[in-house]
Design an enzyme around this catalytic site. Structure first.
Site, PDB file in Angstrom:
ATOM      1  N   CYS A  49      52.055  35.741   4.842  1.00 20.07           N
ATOM      2  CA  CYS A  49      51.470  35.573   6.154  1.00 20.07           C
ATOM      3  C   CYS A  49      50.575  36.602   6.687  1.00 20.07           C
ATOM      4  O   CYS A  49      49.762  36.483   7.576  1.00 20.07           O
ATOM      5  CB  CYS A  49      52.792  35.479   7.282  1.00 20.07           C
ATOM      6  SG  CYS A  49      53.884  37.065   7.201  1.00 20.07           S
ATOM      7  N   ARG A  51      48.603  38.511   4.277  1.00 20.20           N
ATOM      8  CA  ARG A  51      47.436  38.873   3.423  1.00 20.20           C
ATOM      9  C   ARG A  51      47.174  37.747   2.274  1.00 20.20           C
ATOM     10  O   ARG A  51      48.094  36.902   1.863  1.00 20.20           O
ATOM     11  CB  ARG A  51      47.833  40.118   2.718  1.00 20.20           C
ATOM     12  CG  ARG A  51      48.812  40.047   1.714  1.00 20.20           C
ATOM     13  CD  ARG A  51      49.368  41.401   0.994  1.00 20.20           C
ATOM     14  NE  ARG A  51      49.851  42.357   1.996  1.00 20.20           N
ATOM     15  CZ  ARG A  51      49.146  43.533   2.400  1.00 20.20           C
ATOM     16  NH1 ARG A  51      48.042  43.769   1.892  1.00 20.20           N
ATOM     17  NH2 ARG A  51      49.759  44.325   3.361  1.00 20.20           N
ATOM     18  N   SER A 104      52.288  47.066   4.968  1.00 24.03           N
ATOM     19  CA  SER A 104      52.608  46.041   5.840  1.00 24.03           C
ATOM     20  C   SER A 104      52.499  46.063   7.130  1.00 24.03           C
ATOM     21  O   SER A 104      52.505  47.344   7.702  1.00 24.03           O
ATOM     22  CB  SER A 104      54.175  45.723   5.293  1.00 24.03           C
ATOM     23  OG  SER A 104      54.315  45.433   3.903  1.00 24.03           O
ATOM     24  N   ALA A 185      63.045  26.232   5.698  1.00 23.11           N
ATOM     25  CA  ALA A 185      64.015  26.450   5.038  1.00 23.11           C
ATOM     26  C   ALA A 185      63.936  27.339   3.818  1.00 23.11           C
ATOM     27  O   ALA A 185      64.698  27.647   2.909  1.00 23.11           O
ATOM     28  CB  ALA A 185      64.768  25.243   4.189  1.00 23.11           C
ATOM     29  N   GLY A 186      62.776  28.280   4.080  1.00 22.55           N
ATOM     30  CA  GLY A 186      62.436  29.285   3.121  1.00 22.55           C
ATOM     31  C   GLY A 186      63.068  30.642   3.446  1.00 22.55           C
ATOM     32  O   GLY A 186      63.902  30.568   4.266  1.00 22.55           O
TER      33      GLY A 186
END
Length: 415
Positions: A49, A51, A104, A185-186
């Site tokens: 999400c 990079r 991050s 559902a990850g």
């Protein structure tokens, strides 16, 4: 070997740019094989999400940028201002920093390491992980483990999941009376669901393409599962919506949300879209009764506790600097391999030629002592002819530099 990293991240590009160059994991293998057909045979793609990065072994990194634009049906000039191209040592340092959580949005977060390992596994299965990238990522994972072990970089870290809970609490206060919906559902949804479950909301529901995977998450936290197809009829029931799917198209459109708000008689809905590309149409955020946040909007929340991790980050950077130097030494050694091989091949040719001559002389009955003397003299002359000739023809500073180098190579400094 020419190592490059080409990509965008949360510091160089907004979400509306990042979502246009994102990859679904199940399509990464195909993308890598397609990239190899464009002249880049050794590559790995990391897409999260925050990079999208192409790690590659190529003499022309511009090819990777052009391919990225072409693959996503974009004009190169539209994404180039947001892209970075990191060569060799910068690329190595970047990989080490990313895996260690130093690059991050959430300083010190651990999820990126698992995402990178998955990207490497996909590249390996696609056949695009060669000697250089294999070595790079193995070193990367070792460095990340060392950073985690030797520093407190992960201490006081607020994950995206925890940040979502904090924002919800700021809006609703206690979550005991709120109904929470998770879409997807990850791994990210599973983490979010676990965080929300500890605050005991009124109900938890997981919406997914298949009930089997949705139930696998819901049952572990006392919730239930529904299908994505049920959302138009069920969306109005929920006060909090957290979504993170791999869909290339929005799951929640403006019309669906407007109908839900009307049914709720304008009771607000708190929404967090953790997906890239986004699961919720951006226009939804303009509705009066919707509090919509994206991954970029969570930046201020996840920075909480940052001061406590700054000292650890400094220690981590020092570890990384040292490990980058070590890797670059290995890379220089690899770059010397063709020259070393050529040198040894030439010496082997000299040896064989002189050995054949010596064997013929012995076969003719010549004195073996004289044959060995001739063999050793011939080998010595051939092996030293090149450096001797070069030294004799050099002048000025070049002569002094070559003489110094030869003395070092042949250990003549003390003779």
């Amino acid at each position: 070997m020419h190592l490059f990293t080409v990509g965008v991240n949360h510091t160089t590009a907004p979400i509306d740019v990042r979502e246009n160059v994102a990859f679904q994991n199940e399509k990464l293998g195909h993308a890598l094989r397609d990239l190899s057909m464009h002249g880049i045979h050794e590559a790995a793609i990391l897409s999260t999400c925050n990079r999208t990065e192409v790690y590659c072994n190529t003499e022309n990194p511009q090819k990777a940028l052009e391919w990225l634009a072409q693959y996503h049906k974009l004009q190169p000039q539209n994404i180039q201002p947001y892209m970075y191209t990191l060569p060799s040592q910068e690329s190595v340092k970047h990989a080490f920093r990313v895996a260690s959580g130093l690059d991050s949005m959430v300083l010190g977060e651990a999820q990126i390491l698992g995402q990178m390992k998955q990207a490497v596994k996909i590249a390996e299965n696609a056949g695009t992980l060669g000697t250089l990238l294999h070595k790079l990522f193995q070193r990367t994972f070792t460095v990340a483990k060392e950073v985690r072990t030797a520093t407190n970089i992960g201490a006081s870290s607020i994950s995206m999941a925890a940040a979502s809970v904090k924002l919800a609490q700021r809006i609703f206060g206690s979550l005991h009376n709120q109904k929470v919906l998770f879409i997807g559902a990850g791994e990210m949804i599973e983490l979010c669901a676990e965080h929300f479950a500890t605050h005991q909301p009124k109900s938890i529901t997981v919406a997914n393409r298949t009930l089997e995977r949705g139930n696998a998450i819901a049952q572990g936290i006392g919730g239930d599962a529904i299908l994505l197809a049920d959302l138009p009829d069920r969306l109005s029931e929920f006060d909090i919506v957290i979504t993170s799917t791999a869909s290339q198209l929005p799951i929640l459109g403006l019309g669906m949300v407007e109908r839900a708000i009307k049914t709720r008689k304008h009771r607000p809905i708190f929404m967090v879209d953790l997906a890239v590309p986004r699961d919720i149409e951006p226009e939804v955020g303009e509705l009066d009764d919707i509090f919509l946040y994206t991954v970029d909007d969570l930046a201020s929340v996840v920075q909480e506790g940052l001061v406590n991790r700054q000292e650890a980050a400094t220690q981590a950077e020092a570890i990384i600097e040292l490990r980058v130097e070590n890797f670059m030494q290995w890379l220089k050694t690899r770059d010397s391999v063709p020259t070393i091989r050529a040198l040894r091949d030439q010496a082997e040719r000299y040896r064989r030629n002189e050995l054949e001559k010596a064997q013929k002389m012995i076969a003719r009955g010549e004195d073996p002592t004289l044959v060995l003397e001739s063999l050793s003299n011939a080998l010595t002359n051939k092996l030293l002819h090149g450096p001797s000739h070069a030294l004799s023809n050099m002048q000025g500073d070049n002569h002094e530099q070559l003489e110094s180098l030869l003395r070092q190579l042949y250990q003549l400094n003390n003779q």
